[in-house]
Design an enzyme around this catalytic site. Structure first.
Site, PDB file in Angstrom:
ATOM      1  N   ASP A 192       0.970  -1.221  -0.101  1.00 54.41           N
ATOM      2  CA  ASP A 192      -0.085  -0.043  -0.145  1.00 54.41           C
ATOM      3  C   ASP A 192       0.909   1.183  -0.019  1.00 54.41           C
ATOM      4  O   ASP A 192       2.199   1.141  -0.028  1.00 54.41           O
ATOM      5  CB  ASP A 192      -0.941   0.008   1.416  1.00 54.41           C
ATOM      6  CG  ASP A 192      -2.323   0.597   1.094  1.00 54.41           C
ATOM      7  OD1 ASP A 192      -2.382   1.700   0.472  1.00 54.41           O
ATOM      8  OD2 ASP A 192      -3.255   0.044   0.943  1.00 54.41           O
ATOM      9  N   HIS A 282      -3.164   3.075  -4.721  1.00 51.39           N
ATOM     10  CA  HIS A 282      -2.691   2.776  -3.222  1.00 51.39           C
ATOM     11  C   HIS A 282      -1.246   2.186  -3.474  1.00 51.39           C
ATOM     12  O   HIS A 282      -0.817   0.901  -2.953  1.00 51.39           O
ATOM     13  CB  HIS A 282      -3.634   1.765  -2.634  1.00 51.39           C
ATOM     14  CG  HIS A 282      -4.519   2.118  -2.072  1.00 51.39           C
ATOM     15  ND1 HIS A 282      -4.641   2.786  -0.789  1.00 51.39           N
ATOM     16  CD2 HIS A 282      -6.067   2.447  -2.356  1.00 51.39           C
ATOM     17  CE1 HIS A 282      -5.695   3.256  -0.326  1.00 51.39           C
ATOM     18  NE2 HIS A 282      -6.590   2.833  -1.267  1.00 51.39           N
ATOM     19  N   GLU A 343     -10.351   2.821  -4.659  1.00 53.34           N
ATOM     20  CA  GLU A 343      -9.885   4.150  -4.241  1.00 53.34           C
ATOM     21  C   GLU A 343      -8.695   4.743  -5.173  1.00 53.34           C
ATOM     22  O   GLU A 343      -7.778   5.245  -4.587  1.00 53.34           O
ATOM     23  CB  GLU A 343      -9.618   4.242  -2.604  1.00 53.34           C
ATOM     24  CG  GLU A 343     -10.660   3.835  -1.824  1.00 53.34           C
ATOM     25  CD  GLU A 343     -10.398   3.934  -0.419  1.00 53.34           C
ATOM     26  OE1 GLU A 343     -10.958   4.728   0.410  1.00 53.34           O
ATOM     27  OE2 GLU A 343      -9.130   3.640   0.075  1.00 53.34           O
ATOM     28  N   TRP A 409     -16.884  -3.699   0.103  1.00 47.27           N
ATOM     29  CA  TRP A 409     -16.555  -3.066   1.491  1.00 47.27           C
ATOM     30  C   TRP A 409     -17.500  -1.884   1.681  1.00 47.27           C
ATOM     31  O   TRP A 409     -17.471  -1.270   2.787  1.00 47.27           O
ATOM     32  CB  TRP A 409     -15.201  -2.857   1.417  1.00 47.27           C
ATOM     33  CG  TRP A 409     -14.453  -1.783   0.483  1.00 47.27           C
ATOM     34  CD1 TRP A 409     -14.462  -1.777  -0.974  1.00 47.27           C
ATOM     35  CD2 TRP A 409     -14.204  -0.511   0.940  1.00 47.27           C
ATOM     36  NE1 TRP A 409     -13.971  -0.515  -1.382  1.00 47.27           N
ATOM     37  CE2 TRP A 409     -13.819   0.305  -0.301  1.00 47.27           C
ATOM     38  CE3 TRP A 409     -14.337   0.245   2.042  1.00 47.27           C
ATOM     39  CZ2 TRP A 409     -13.465   1.563  -0.159  1.00 47.27           C
ATOM     40  CZ3 TRP A 409     -13.711   1.575   2.147  1.00 47.27           C
ATOM     41  CH2 TRP A 409     -13.504   2.303   1.178  1.00 47.27           C
ATOM     42  N   TYR A 436     -15.298  -4.105   9.213  1.00 48.17           N
ATOM     43  CA  TYR A 436     -14.109  -3.356   9.293  1.00 48.17           C
ATOM     44  C   TYR A 436     -13.802  -3.404  10.928  1.00 48.17           C
ATOM     45  O   TYR A 436     -14.426  -2.537  11.408  1.00 48.17           O
ATOM     46  CB  TYR A 436     -14.068  -2.048   8.546  1.00 48.17           C
ATOM     47  CG  TYR A 436     -13.628  -2.123   7.338  1.00 48.17           C
ATOM     48  CD1 TYR A 436     -13.936  -3.141   6.506  1.00 48.17           C
ATOM     49  CD2 TYR A 436     -13.242  -1.218   6.427  1.00 48.17           C
ATOM     50  CE1 TYR A 436     -13.553  -3.174   5.182  1.00 48.17           C
ATOM     51  CE2 TYR A 436     -12.647  -1.106   5.368  1.00 48.17           C
ATOM     52  CZ  TYR A 436     -12.636  -2.175   4.664  1.00 48.17           C
ATOM     53  OH  TYR A 436     -12.513  -2.014   3.074  1.00 48.17           O
ATOM     54  N   PHE A 437     -12.871  -4.274  11.298  1.00 47.94           N
ATOM     55  CA  PHE A 437     -12.699  -4.226  12.789  1.00 47.94           C
ATOM     56  C   PHE A 437     -11.651  -3.358  13.264  1.00 47.94           C
ATOM     57  O   PHE A 437     -11.471  -3.112  14.511  1.00 47.94           O
ATOM     58  CB  PHE A 437     -12.358  -5.698  13.172  1.00 47.94           C
ATOM     59  CG  PHE A 437     -13.214  -6.543  12.813  1.00 47.94           C
ATOM     60  CD1 PHE A 437     -14.654  -6.354  12.716  1.00 47.94           C
ATOM     61  CD2 PHE A 437     -13.113  -7.977  12.957  1.00 47.94           C
ATOM     62  CE1 PHE A 437     -15.563  -7.406  12.512  1.00 47.94           C
ATOM     63  CE2 PHE A 437     -14.067  -9.213  12.559  1.00 47.94           C
ATOM     64  CZ  PHE A 437     -15.254  -8.590  12.363  1.00 47.94           C
ATOM     65  N   TRP A 475      -7.200  -2.942   9.240  1.00 42.94           N
ATOM     66  CA  TRP A 475      -6.527  -2.053   8.379  1.00 42.94           C
ATOM     67  C   TRP A 475      -5.819  -1.455   9.669  1.00 42.94           C
ATOM     68  O   TRP A 475      -6.088  -0.913  10.543  1.00 42.94           O
ATOM     69  CB  TRP A 475      -7.270  -0.725   7.876  1.00 42.94           C
ATOM     70  CG  TRP A 475      -8.129  -1.375   6.832  1.00 42.94           C
ATOM     71  CD1 TRP A 475      -9.650  -1.684   6.671  1.00 42.94           C
ATOM     72  CD2 TRP A 475      -7.620  -1.751   5.310  1.00 42.94           C
ATOM     73  NE1 TRP A 475      -9.975  -2.246   5.556  1.00 42.94           N
ATOM     74  CE2 TRP A 475      -8.967  -2.389   4.691  1.00 42.94           C
ATOM     75  CE3 TRP A 475      -6.495  -1.783   4.674  1.00 42.94           C
ATOM     76  CZ2 TRP A 475      -8.957  -2.773   3.339  1.00 42.94           C
ATOM     77  CZ3 TRP A 475      -6.331  -2.272   3.408  1.00 42.94           C
ATOM     78  CH2 TRP A 475      -7.781  -2.585   2.707  1.00 42.94           C
TER      79      TRP A 475
HETATM   80  C1  ACM Z   1     -10.620  -0.254   1.121  1.00 47.27           C
HETATM   81  O1  ACM Z   1     -11.146  -0.310   2.506  1.00 47.27           O
HETATM   82  N1  ACM Z   1     -10.245   0.795   0.462  1.00 47.27           N
HETATM   83  C2  ACM Z   1     -10.755  -1.614   0.560  1.00 47.27           C
END
Ligand code: ACM
Ligand code: ZN
Length: 763
Positions: A192, A282, A343, A409, A436-437, A475
């Site tokens: 990323d 990314h 994104e 997502w 999304y934890f 993330w």
């Molecule tokens: C993402 O959360 N940008 C996949």
């Protein structure tokens, strides 16, 4: 052997067996996910000091090795020379589906039969949960017969190792935890903007340089939180620092050899590892070291906007990407690989002569079409190498092939589910709000994730069949340690395990929540960090006229609550909260839950305010509803919402995100008017929002739910005399939002506030 069997679901069994001699409800192990059928019988099997593992098929050798490792705390396990043993592993591919298994524990041993080696792995997971957890625990297993199979093929976990690095040992620790829960797909977000973590021999600077960085904004946030919150989970581990002269670099990467070891470790546990090399956006760490791969001089990551993508007009970029993937394919033997595709900042493509030339040549109308062209080209390369492509649901903004698997997502684009499956794409679900934890929790988040409907009823049957399963993602922007990652994963990952394994209609909050609380004792015994489920029975802002008693409680037995009253953060040396405290004056009570060994996490702040009933306001003429005004910009805080001219406005009869204001990535809304209350009373309000919101009544803050966050509910009180009171509610959203305001009754029920409660002044 004289065995009495009970072919009944385990929970019912637990209740019924309470009245039998053995096994008793208290001694029955807590299983997550709950198997389809468990038949408990009397007696136990004790693993001998040396346990022989027999396999009926040489294919099962890796699973025998895995079992040997798993049993190490209880017994010295050895491979038997023959197919017979104290524990026997076998296959029945004719009778059992791929991941299905049968497990029989009798007084004389354990027999496991799987539909494939993966089925055997799933049986071992159940066996591990049948054994008591913890150092020095005895290898005694209750006799039982289990017959089991999963509802969904994809039961995934994603970890981002770019924003912060986790080494091979930490990844293996997570993989072993996954195997215990029958989670079978590890999605490894390897690259990323903030770090490239996989060695690519053809381009050594990708990891060699791109794996290291000077401290960035995320690192500073973590260091700040470690100090402010007195929480070592936010400290950047020293093992990831590299000092060169006066320079300190932070990071790391996996050598190809280490990746092979991880993949091998996962394979023994029945887990597929899915590498994600996110492109064409990314991609900044790669671009910084190979700047010729982008359209213009790369911009440095500002911490706000998305970074410059690859230049899709250059043929050498395609070669570069293929070369990277070629090495990735060598390392990951699995069907799926993940191209990311989320994104993408397409600004450069619109002004880059090469990208523009490509678009003209290929007849591509816009950036989405250009990205789709690139994705299809990569997909052909993947397929030529026997791989299947997964991408984030942004891929649906361009044309997609039915062969692509979409990972959804973005809950603010709900149509992705229908759009993907209607076009014949398989779909994996990890909608941000629920899965999304890395997003922090409130008291309702476990239940919301538990009750989230994976397969919408409205979907036609053939589209339903395209939903492969579910995944929980972390993330790592604010996650510098494994302990912090575990804190975020657990206990929510237990819910993913349950929802991925069982048919949806069988997952019920009332049954799962107490089982999940019981399972936490196993996490304690295994040394896995987890978030103590949210404290309950309080409002963030309480008002009173004479005196008030605190009521806060913790749903997890054994957790230790500590508190402060002086505005400081509760620490392990703060006094223990043993019960209600009576307040006769204004106070700030802060309460934090601790594990017995001192581990902790977030905490609650409860403001108590002594006040009288606010007098009503006279308004000459009113109209129904609240006035709402919105601004299409990104706001950091509620009080920043505004501007010279609003982008729109309307009257609403309840606090909600007006449909006409939706569809932008960032919005701020101000609701203004009056609330009409029927009697003199202390009213309790619940304000839930994603992102921030702030409620003022009579000019005083009643609920402060400000800041960028996922769906979080906060509650607060106001003492109001009958009549009209000025109300202002500010709300901003980034990335798809929701806001609701409700009244809370004595039983804690939420009643939405609508219609007659609100009015505004006639012009
Ligand atoms: C993402 O959360 N940008 C996949
Ligand atoms: Zn370009």
């Amino acid at each position: 052997m004289n065995r009495r069997k009970f072919f009944i679901p385990a929970v019912l069994a637990a209740l019924l067996l309470g009245s039998c001699a053995a096994p008793s409800a208290e001694t029955l192990p807590t299983l997550i996910p709950q198997p389809q059928e468990v038949a408990w019988s009397r007696g136990t099997y004790r693993l001998p000091a040396q346990t022989r593992i027999g396999i009926t098929d040489p294919l099962l050798a890796p699973q025998a090795d895995y079992l040997t490792e798993a049993l190490a705390p209880y017994t010295e396990a050895v491979r038997s020379e023959t197919a017979s043993g104290d524990i026997e592993l076998g296959l029945d591919t004719a009778a059992l589906a791929d991941e299905a298994y049968r497990l029989a524990v009798t007084g004389s041993g354990v027999r496991i039969t799987g539909g494939s080696p993966r089925g055997v792995v799933n049986a071992i997971a159940t066996l591990r949960q049948l054994l008591p957890a913890g150092k020095g625990a005895e290898g005694v297993i209750p006799c039982a017969e289990v017959s089991d199979a999963p509802a969904f093929a994809w039961r995934g976990v994603m970890l981002d190792v770019s924003r912060h690095f986790f080494d091979k040992e930490e990844i293996c620790s997570l993989l072993d935890q996954m195997a215990r829960l029958k989670l079978n797909k590890f999605h490894w977000h390897l690259t990323d903007d903030q770090g490239w973590r996989i060695e690519i021999k053809a381009y050594p600077d990708l990891a060699g340089k791109g794996g290291w960085r000077h401290y960035n904004k995320h690192d500073t946030i973590c260091m700040g939180r470690a100090a402010r919150e007195k929480n070592a989970d936010f400290l950047l581990p020293e093992k990831y620092l590299r000092v060169e002269g006066t320079d300190t670099l932070y990071g790391g990467y996996y050598t190809q050899e280490e990746i092979r070891e991880v993949v091998d470790y996962a394979a023994r546990r029945g887990i597929d590892v899915i590498p994600e090399i996110d492109m064409p956006g990314h991609f900044l760490q790669a671009i910084e070291h190979y700047p010729e791969m982008t359209c213009f001089e790369p911009e440095t990551w500002s911490g706000e906007a998305f970074s410059s993508p690859l230049c899709l007009g250059k043929d050498e970029v395609l070669d570069f990407c293929e070369e990277i993937w070629r090495e990735v394919f060598e390392l990951f033997p699995y069907e799926y690989v993940h191209i990311g595709g989320d994104e993408v900042n397409m600004k450069n493509w619109n002004r880059c002569p090469r990208c523009q030339a490509r678009m003209r040549r290929e007849g591509l109308a816009d950036g989405h079409a250009l990205q789709a062209w690139f994705t299809h080209r990569m997909e052909r390369f993947f397929e030529a190498n026997g791989r299947r492509m997964i991408g984030w649901d942004e891929l649906l903004q361009g044309e997609v092939k039915p062969s692509t698997t979409i990972m959804w997502w973005r809950p603010w684009v709900p149509e992705s589910v229908d759009l993907a499956t209607r076009q014949g794409c398989d779909l994996i679900l990890c909608p941000q709000t629920w899965f999304y934890f890395s997003l922090e929790e409130d008291a309702g988040s476990l239940k919301r994730t538990c009750n989230y409907r994976l397969v919408p009823d409205s979907l036609p049957q053939e589209q339903k069949a395209r939903i492969l399963g579910v995944q929980g993602n972390v993330w790592a922007e604010k996650v510098p340690t494994l302990s912090r990652a575990e804190y975020l994963f657990y206990p929510r990952l237990l819910i993913v395990a349950e929802k991925g394994w069982r048919p949806e209609e069988q997952v019920r909050e009332q049954e799962l929540m107490p089982r999940l609380m019981r399972y936490c004792a196993r996490l304690d015994a295994e040394g896995v960090n987890y978030r103590i489920p949210s404290l309950e029975n309080f409002h963030e802002f309480c008002v009173f006229t004479d005196s008030i008693r605190s009521t806060v409680t913790c749903p997890l037995p054994g957790a230790i609550l500590r508190y402060t009253l002086d505005g400081s953060v509760p620490t392990v040396s703060s006094p223990v909260y043993t019960g209600p405290i009576t307040f006769r004056d204004n106070a700030l009570l802060q309460v934090r839950a601790f594990h017995p060994d001192g581990r902790t996490g977030d905490w609650v702040k409860i403001r108590y305010e002594k006040c009288g009933f606010a007098a009503p306001t006279e308004v000459a003429e009113t109209r129904p509803g609240l006035e709402a005004e919105w601004f299409f910009r990104r706001f950091p805080k509620c009080d920043a919402i505004g501007g010279a001219k609003a982008d729109g406005g309307c009257v609403v009869d309840s606090v909600q995100f007006p449909k006409v204001a939706q569809g932008r990535r960032a919005t701020g809304i101000v609701f203004r008017g009056y609330i009409r209350v029927p009697e003199d009373r202390i009213y309790t309000f619940a304000l839930a929002s994603n992102d921030g919101s702030l409620l003022r009544i009579d000019g005083r803050v009643v609920i402060d739910n400000d800041g960028e966050h996922t769906l979080i509910e906060k509650t607060g009180q106001a003492a109001l005399s009958a009549g009209l009171h000025p109300l202002e509610l500010r709300y901003f959203d980034y990335n798809g939002g929701r806001v609701t305001l409700a009244l809370v009754d004595e039983q804690g029920r939420r009643q939405p506030l609508t219609g007659e409660w609100f009015c505004h002044e006639a012009e």
